[in-house]
Design an enzyme around this catalytic site. Structure first.
Site, PDB file in Angstrom:
ATOM      1  N   ASP A 222      14.233  81.571 170.100  1.00 16.75           N
ATOM      2  CA  ASP A 222      12.968  82.461 170.514  1.00 16.75           C
ATOM      3  C   ASP A 222      12.883  83.741 170.068  1.00 16.75           C
ATOM      4  OD1 ASP A 222      13.595  80.408 172.328  1.00 16.75           O
ATOM      5  OD2 ASP A 222      13.428  81.390 174.124  1.00 16.75           O
TER       6      ASP A 222
ATOM      7  N   GLU B 223       9.527  76.987 179.962  1.00 16.29           N
ATOM      8  CA  GLU B 223      10.057  78.324 179.698  1.00 16.29           C
ATOM      9  C   GLU B 223       8.944  79.117 178.880  1.00 16.29           C
ATOM     10  OE1 GLU B 223      14.450  76.763 178.487  1.00 16.29           O
ATOM     11  OE2 GLU B 223      13.045  76.382 176.906  1.00 16.29           O
TER      12      GLU B 223
ATOM     13  N   TRP C 105      22.308  82.270 163.358  1.00 15.03           N
ATOM     14  CA  TRP C 105      21.496  81.539 164.315  1.00 15.03           C
ATOM     15  C   TRP C 105      20.112  82.329 164.892  1.00 15.03           C
ATOM     16  CZ3 TRP C 105      19.956  76.755 166.058  1.00 15.03           C
ATOM     17  CH2 TRP C 105      19.585  76.626 167.287  1.00 15.03           C
TER      18      TRP C 105
ATOM     19  N   SER D  47      15.765  85.356 176.772  1.00 17.93           N
ATOM     20  CA  SER D  47      14.595  85.844 176.176  1.00 17.93           C
ATOM     21  C   SER D  47      13.683  86.736 177.081  1.00 17.93           C
ATOM     22  CB  SER D  47      13.796  84.686 176.049  1.00 17.93           C
ATOM     23  OG  SER D  47      14.154  83.953 174.785  1.00 17.93           O
TER      24      SER D  47
ATOM     25  N   TRP E  97      14.194  71.954 170.178  1.00 16.04           N
ATOM     26  CA  TRP E  97      15.457  71.604 170.528  1.00 16.04           C
ATOM     27  C   TRP E  97      16.190  70.156 170.338  1.00 16.04           C
ATOM     28  CZ3 TRP E  97      18.562  75.352 171.084  1.00 16.04           C
ATOM     29  CH2 TRP E  97      18.089  76.632 171.483  1.00 16.04           C
TER      30      TRP E  97
HETATM   31  C1  FRU Z   1      13.929  78.854 174.959  1.00 14.42           C
HETATM   32  C2  FRU Z   1      15.136  79.290 175.633  1.00 14.42           C
HETATM   33  C3  FRU Z   1      14.563  80.327 177.141  1.00 14.42           C
HETATM   34  C4  FRU Z   1      15.964  80.755 177.262  1.00 14.42           C
HETATM   35  C5  FRU Z   1      16.457  81.169 175.669  1.00 14.42           C
HETATM   36  C6  FRU Z   1      17.931  80.969 175.597  1.00 14.42           C
HETATM   37  O1  FRU Z   1      14.033  78.285 173.893  1.00 14.42           O
HETATM   38  O2  FRU Z   1      15.970  78.038 176.434  1.00 14.42           O
HETATM   39  O3  FRU Z   1      14.045  79.764 178.195  1.00 14.42           O
HETATM   40  O4  FRU Z   1      15.831  82.282 177.609  1.00 14.42           O
HETATM   41  O5  FRU Z   1      16.146  79.949 174.983  1.00 14.42           O
HETATM   42  O6  FRU Z   1      18.593  81.105 174.418  1.00 14.42           O
END
Ligand code: FRU
Length: 502
Positions: free
Chosen positions: A27, A209, A24, A84, A307
């Site tokens: 980001d 994010e 998988w 991230s 998502w």
């Molecule tokens: C964005 C997110 C970020 C986080 C990461 C976790 O897609 O939700 O905010 O750091 O993915 O996998």
């Protein structure tokens, strides 16, 4: 393609895009050009193909087309997941994490602390350093370096600010559920001081994010720099789910002042369509830019997924591709500050291909015209439509002769759309089948499109990249036709060039 690409044979594995070999990803993280290579780190589950065990995976490429997967760079452990963040080359060893001989790469990432750890329930910013060009990483002993006691403080993007206010590191991160970007400064990447906050503003239909902040010359004038603030949000995108909005303005070394704010405070849904979006499609999220890209280019990559259905898309053993790398520029269009994007490299030239299908100016009238000799599943198609009397016209890709993915323009409504309702597999999630649209205006009475088709995606760059739409599709391997169509009248098509990889 690379060895990693050749190892599986599943029909959706992209030819032009990066996807992990058998795990998988979400980001892009720590994008940096270093040691002559583009390094792409990414949110990765090293143990499976759904979200979990978040660690930083790693791939590198000399050319943004051919990627080599490397071992996991920064792994989760019993205390933390590695969310991230970004990477900087600390040339002058301000962090002290290098040696006399070697300046370090420093990763600034979010520690999502687990149950049982001393910081359980907190998200805080941490460091890891690499002395071998980004292949092996050591976590800093005094992590976390920036802790606000918050459970939603994440996604630090760090850059070197050199300007009227001085020379120091700046971090942009989010307080996700407050719809706020928070800015910090540091001399050494270890001690951080709050500069300012930005938001809520414009789109707040979902948590904020993965922010980014960078300067760009306006209309190519290096004397006229503007700053672009990227804020990804989920959900709340213009066509549902995950998407990235941007603001253009000024940054004085402490505070970002937007020139393009429509809504101050939380969103008025009536204005959703007026906000500026990096991409209007359903599948371009968490996009951030490279550090230290050659020639000062501003290059970005986004996660090609949403998502809403990310964990359900029908690929195996891997799940989720990255977008193609895009170069970003800033233009004044009708008095407004707008980003324009194009694919960063000439992928056909890099692959040694030249256009193999060209079409003289062609008029279409209330018909679907399958282009004989143009069939393929991995293609770059450029063309220009001039409207006639048709109420709608466009292109169908990955078609079985009847059904396919429609990229259309509705001039009276001023909209461009991707219709993936008949694009192939869609039953894996109720919200996948959709028709998604973006505002578009003619330029010199024409609509110019550059479309990249891969085994599971379409990326549309319209009007010189002023409007982009990126979407996943899961067509049958036998759906390879390309067609032009017009509904309810005429349109003409010119400058059609098609290059194909498969
Ligand atoms: C964005 C997110 C970020 C986080 C990461 C976790 O897609 O939700 O905010 O750091 O993915 O996998």
């Amino acid at each position: 393609m690379t060895a990693s690409t050749a190892m599986t044979t599943d029909s959706f594995r992209p030819a032009l895009h990066y996807a992990a070999r058998d795990t998988w990803l979400n980001d892009p993280n720590g994008l940096i050009h270093h040691g002559g290579l583009y390094h792409l780190y990414y949110q990765n589950n090293p143990l499976g193909n759904v979200w979990g065990n978040m660690s930083w995976g790693h791939a590198s490429s000399p050319d943004l087309l051919n990627w080599t997967e490397h071992p996991v760079a920064i792994a989760c452990d019993e205390d933390e997941e590695i969310f991230s963040g970004s990477i900087v080359f600390d040339r002058n060893n301000t962090s002290g994490l290098g040696t006399n001989e070697t300046a370090p790469l420093v990763a600034i990432y979010t520690s999502a602390f687990k149950e049982g750890s001393a910081h359980h329930g907190v998200q805080a910013q941490s460091l890891a350093s690499s002395l071998d060009g980004g292949y092996t990483w050591t976590k800093y002993a005094n992590n976390p370096v920036l802790n606000r006691g918050s459970s939603e403080f994440r996604d630090p993007k760090v850059f070197r600010y050199e300007g009227a206010a001085g020379s120091y590191w700046v971090m942009v991160a989010v307080e996700a559920t407050d719809f706020q970007v928070v800015l910090y400064k540091s001399e050494n990447l270890r001690d951080w001081e709050l500069l300012s906050t930005f938001g809520p503003a414009n789109a707040t239909g979902g948590i904020w994010e993965c922010p980014d902040l960078f300067p760009l010359p306006l209309d190519g004038d290096p004397e006229n720099l503007k700053w672009v603030l990227i804020v990804n949000l989920n959900p709340g995108g213009p066509n549902g789910g995950s998407a990235g909005q941007y603001f253009v303005g000024d940054f004085d070394g402490a505070t970002f002042t937007p020139a393009t704010m429509v809504t101050e405070g939380v969103q008025d849904p009536a204005h959703l369509g007026e906000y500026q979006w990096l991409d209007w499609g359903r599948d371009y999220y968490a996009a951030v830019s490279f550090s230290d890209a050659p020639d000062n280019r501003r290059l970005m990559i986004g996660w090609m997924n949403n998502w809403q259905y990310a964990n359900d898309i029908p690929t195996a053993p891997w799940r989720s591709p990255m977008s193609l790398a895009r170069e970003i520029s800033l233009q004044t269009v009708d008095g407004k500050l707008r980003l324009a994007q194009h694919v960063a490299e000439d992928l056909a030239a890099l692959s040694g291909l030249s256009p193999e299908f060209e079409l003289a100016e062609t008029n279409i009238s209330d018909q679907t015209l399958v282009l004989e000799g143009a069939a393929g599943s991995v293609q770059h198609i450029t063309l220009t439509f001039t409207p006639g009397t048709a109420e709608e016209f466009g292109l169908v890709v990955r078609s079985d002769g009847t059904l396919g993915t429609r990229i259309g323009i509705h001039p009276a409504e001023g909209r461009i759309f991707i219709d993936r309702r008949d694009s192939g597999l869609s039953e894996f999630h109720e919200s996948f089948a959709s028709i998604d649209s973006a505002p578009i205006l003619p330029i010199d009475n024409a609509y110019e499109l550059s479309v990249y088709v891969d085994h599971c995606s379409v990326e549309v760059f319209a009007q010189g990249g002023l409007v982009t739409m990126t979407e996943l599709i899961f067509p049958s391997i036998t759906s390879t036709d390309v067609a032009l169509y017009a509904v309810g009248g005429t349109a003409s098509v010119g400058d059609l060039n098609l290059t194909r990889w498969a």
